[in-house]
Scaffold this motif. Structure first.
Motif, PDB file in Angstrom:
ATOM      1  N   SER A  37      54.867  78.874  70.226  1.00 28.64           N
ATOM      2  CA  SER A  37      55.733  78.270  69.217  1.00 28.64           C
ATOM      3  C   SER A  37      54.872  77.702  68.101  1.00 28.64           C
ATOM      4  O   SER A  37      53.645  77.620  68.211  1.00 28.64           O
ATOM      5  N   THR A 109      60.152  71.818  66.905  1.00 23.01           N
ATOM      6  CA  THR A 109      59.711  72.664  68.016  1.00 23.01           C
ATOM      7  C   THR A 109      59.033  71.843  69.104  1.00 23.01           C
ATOM      8  O   THR A 109      59.078  72.220  70.272  1.00 23.01           O
ATOM      9  N   ASP A 114      66.100  73.338  67.465  1.00 26.43           N
ATOM     10  CA  ASP A 114      66.071  74.473  66.547  1.00 26.43           C
ATOM     11  C   ASP A 114      65.967  73.967  65.121  1.00 26.43           C
ATOM     12  O   ASP A 114      66.727  73.076  64.713  1.00 26.43           O
ATOM     13  N   ASP A 182      62.192  76.552  74.483  1.00 25.56           N
ATOM     14  CA  ASP A 182      61.510  76.685  73.201  1.00 25.56           C
ATOM     15  C   ASP A 182      62.493  76.439  72.060  1.00 25.56           C
ATOM     16  O   ASP A 182      63.615  76.961  72.074  1.00 25.56           O
ATOM     17  N   ARG A 184      63.956  77.186  68.576  1.00 26.55           N
ATOM     18  CA  ARG A 184      64.040  78.405  67.781  1.00 26.55           C
ATOM     19  C   ARG A 184      63.979  78.076  66.299  1.00 26.55           C
ATOM     20  O   ARG A 184      64.414  77.011  65.853  1.00 26.55           O
ATOM     21  N   ARG A 200      68.454  84.024  64.512  1.00 22.82           N
ATOM     22  CA  ARG A 200      67.556  83.334  65.445  1.00 22.82           C
ATOM     23  C   ARG A 200      66.264  84.130  65.584  1.00 22.82           C
ATOM     24  O   ARG A 200      66.264  85.286  66.014  1.00 22.82           O
ATOM     25  N   ARG A 201      65.151  83.494  65.257  1.00 27.81           N
ATOM     26  CA  ARG A 201      63.852  84.127  65.367  1.00 27.81           C
ATOM     27  C   ARG A 201      63.290  83.896  66.770  1.00 27.81           C
ATOM     28  O   ARG A 201      63.359  82.789  67.303  1.00 27.81           O
ATOM     29  N   PRO A 202      62.709  84.905  67.402  1.00 33.21           N
ATOM     30  CA  PRO A 202      62.124  84.723  68.730  1.00 33.21           C
ATOM     31  C   PRO A 202      60.776  84.013  68.642  1.00 33.21           C
ATOM     32  O   PRO A 202      60.135  83.983  67.585  1.00 33.21           O
ATOM     33  N   THR A 203      60.352  83.435  69.761  1.00 40.09           N
ATOM     34  CA  THR A 203      59.019  82.848  69.849  1.00 40.09           C
ATOM     35  C   THR A 203      58.048  83.921  70.326  1.00 40.09           C
ATOM     36  O   THR A 203      58.328  84.601  71.323  1.00 40.09           O
ATOM     37  N   GLU A 384      66.980  87.648  67.688  1.00 41.63           N
ATOM     38  CA  GLU A 384      67.792  87.477  68.897  1.00 41.63           C
ATOM     39  C   GLU A 384      69.280  87.450  68.601  1.00 41.63           C
ATOM     40  O   GLU A 384      70.078  87.049  69.444  1.00 41.63           O
ATOM     41  N   THR A 387      73.560  83.515  64.694  1.00 38.42           N
ATOM     42  CA  THR A 387      74.085  82.334  65.385  1.00 38.42           C
ATOM     43  C   THR A 387      75.591  82.419  65.586  1.00 38.42           C
ATOM     44  O   THR A 387      76.152  81.703  66.417  1.00 38.42           O
TER      45      THR A 387
END
Length: 520
Positions: A37, A109, A114, A182, A184, A200-203, A384, A387
């Motif tokens: 992250s 984070t 988020d 985590d 996001r 939504r961005r992935p880690t 991902e 939202t």
């Protein structure tokens, strides 16, 4: 991604150089505990290079990696103690590029919350919609947006720059542990044709995403990097992630100003610049710098390259330009280097290591080289979902970009535009981007945009919007004749509209919905 390739790339870019054993151990421990992250990336950088300058703001604020981490941790503790922010909550961030923006994102984070990166160009109505749809628990904003946030519900806490600093100064003691989930990063889509959506961005789960980028874009450990692209946008945020991983020194200005940017690049001896294409156009409107800044990399993304921009820029600044084609949803798809851009100035390049790129027809089958189809991409950082719960079409692990494009015989990708931008005029498929690139090459034209508008006879027709250089003039019929000379008759714009400037969002994309208002 195979281990030998990762090791080789990290070695070439200086990430596997020896260091003090205790610091290397702390660095690895930070990554093991906190993962990849933004909080984990900052922790590993502070563990390895605590005294290295992390951020240099235009107002003179300079923070080392250790100081930046300390301020982010204080912000996180205050958000937890004062507002009850915890894992899974959402924090809106309405800020320009400066250290406060980064501290707030990292703080989120650290808590597993988020961070919703809010486009600074949103209207009060759009901002209110985002706050409701994203279910924000708090909004952190710059002072310049104080009037804009007045339309938000009074029960939503709003923290301006003074309140944000009080979070740092007044933090209570306490320890932060890796969160149960985590946090996001939620990036808002550009909204050029409609309301923005939260993506939504992935880690990242390892070195793979970093290696994919720095293998093709030659950034190195401890480079000095100016991030001119807005960090609330996917490209600017990606630049921040890469810089943390490389323990780079980041130079930030709140607003892009061409002359101030050139001065900062020289004053801070920057090795690299992250920008969007329209920023490079503005730099070229200045007198050629003498001496030119010591740039080794100018990395651009966020919108299509106008025709001729790449060679013109490299003629002035050297062969240092890298064009990354991607989107909020797929992260990256392809990268073009200086050699590619010299040979084919509008190319999006080739897929980097670990990325699959295919051009598919309407049935999902690959199309031959040279034929236009839908661009599908697969890599480690596909988003991902939105939202809202919606997503995009996938085929065999590849995500639809929403763009149309083609691969030439050498494997270079060319993007013809958004699938919903292609128009059918009199039964012919027409791509506005092809006409835009041609018009942009006229010496009188500063910038050009071409869109489709309704037509009672042909269904749709092309309309060209041209902003000219000061003192220049053009005749609409001369413009049409110019296009007629190079392209098919159905590519000739029926309407030619001269404007002072093209309406753009904060990332440089043309707001086509604003242009369509000319036609009711």
């Amino acid at each position: 991604m195979d281990l030998p390739f990762i090791v080789t790339t990290l070695t070439r870019r200086g990430l596997l150089t020896p260091g003090r054993p205790i610091r290397v151990a702390s660095q690895l421990s930070a990554l093991r505990r906190w993962g990849w992250s933004l909080a984990g990336e900052l922790r590993q950088a502070a563990a390895r290079d605590p005294d290295r300058p992390a951020i240099i703001d235009e107002d003179g604020v300079e923070l080392t990696y250790q100081r930046l981490l300390d301020r982010a941790e204080r912000t996180a503790r205050s958000l937890r103690a004062g507002l009850g922010i915890q894992a899974g909550d959402r924090i809106g961030v309405l800020c320009r590029n400066h250290h406060g923006l980064i501290e707030t994102i990292v703080a989120a984070t650290l808590l597993g919350a988020d961070a919703v990166l809010v486009n600074t160009g949103l209207s009060p109505g759009q901002l209110a919609t985002v706050a409701e749809e994203q279910r924000l628990r708090v909004l952190v904003h710059d002072d310049e947006f104080a009037e804009r946030v007045l339309t938000l519900p009074p029960e939503l806490p709003r923290l301006d720059e003074r309140a944000r600093e009080e979070l740092v100064v007044g933090a209570l003691p306490g320890e932060l542990h890796p969160p149960e989930r985590d946090g996001r990063i939620i990036v808002l889509t550009s909204g050029t044709t409609g309301a923005p959506k939260g993506a939504r961005r992935p880690t990242p789960n390892g070195f793979g995403p970093l290696v994919s980028i720095i293998d093709r874009i030659p950034l190195h450990t401890r480079d000095r990097v100016m991030i001119a692209a807005p960090i609330f946008h996917t490209w600017g945020f990606a630049a921040l992630q890469v810089c943390f991983a490389l323990r780079a020194t980041i130079v930030l200005h709140r607003r892009f100003d061409p002359a101030a940017t050139v001065a900062a690049l020289a004053d801070h001896r920057c090795d690299a610049l992250f920008a969007v294409p329209v920023m490079l156009q503005r730099l070229l409107e200045l007198p050629s710098p003498d001496p030119r800044p010591p740039l080794k990399v100018v990395a651009v993304s966020g919108s299509a390259l106008p025709g001729g921009l790449a060679p013109r820029f490299m003629d002035v600044y050297g062969d240092v330009m890298y064009n990354l084609y991607g989107s909020t949803e797929v992260s990256w798809a392809s990268i073009a280097g200086p050699t590619d851009l010299r040979a084919a100035p509008t190319t999006a390049g080739r897929a980097p290591h670990g990325t699959r790129l295919e051009i598919l027809d309407a049935t999902g089958e690959p199309v031959p080289a040279g034929r236009v189809g839908r661009i599908f991409v697969g890599n480690e950082m596909l988003f991902e979902g939105y939202t809202s719960g919606a997503s995009r079409e996938t085929r065999d692990g590849l995500l639809d970009t929403g763009d149309l494009g083609r691969l030439n015989a050498d494997g270079l990708l060319f993007v013809d535009g958004r699938a919903d931008d292609m128009i059918v005029s009199g039964g012919e498929n027409v791509f506005p981007s092809e006409v835009e690139d041609l018009l942009a090459q006229l010496p009188q034209v500063r910038e050009a945009a071409v869109i489709g508008v309704p037509d009672p006879e042909f269904g749709q027709r092309l309309a060209a919007f041209l902003a000219l250089h000061p003192g220049e003039t053009l005749d609409p019929e001369a413009v049409r004749e110019y296009v007629r000379h190079y392209l098919a008759r159905f590519s000739v714009p029926r309407d030619v509209v001269f404007v002072k400037y093209l309406p753009r969002n904060a990332t440089g994309k043309v707001l086509t919905r604003e242009l369509r208002r000319y036609f009711g």
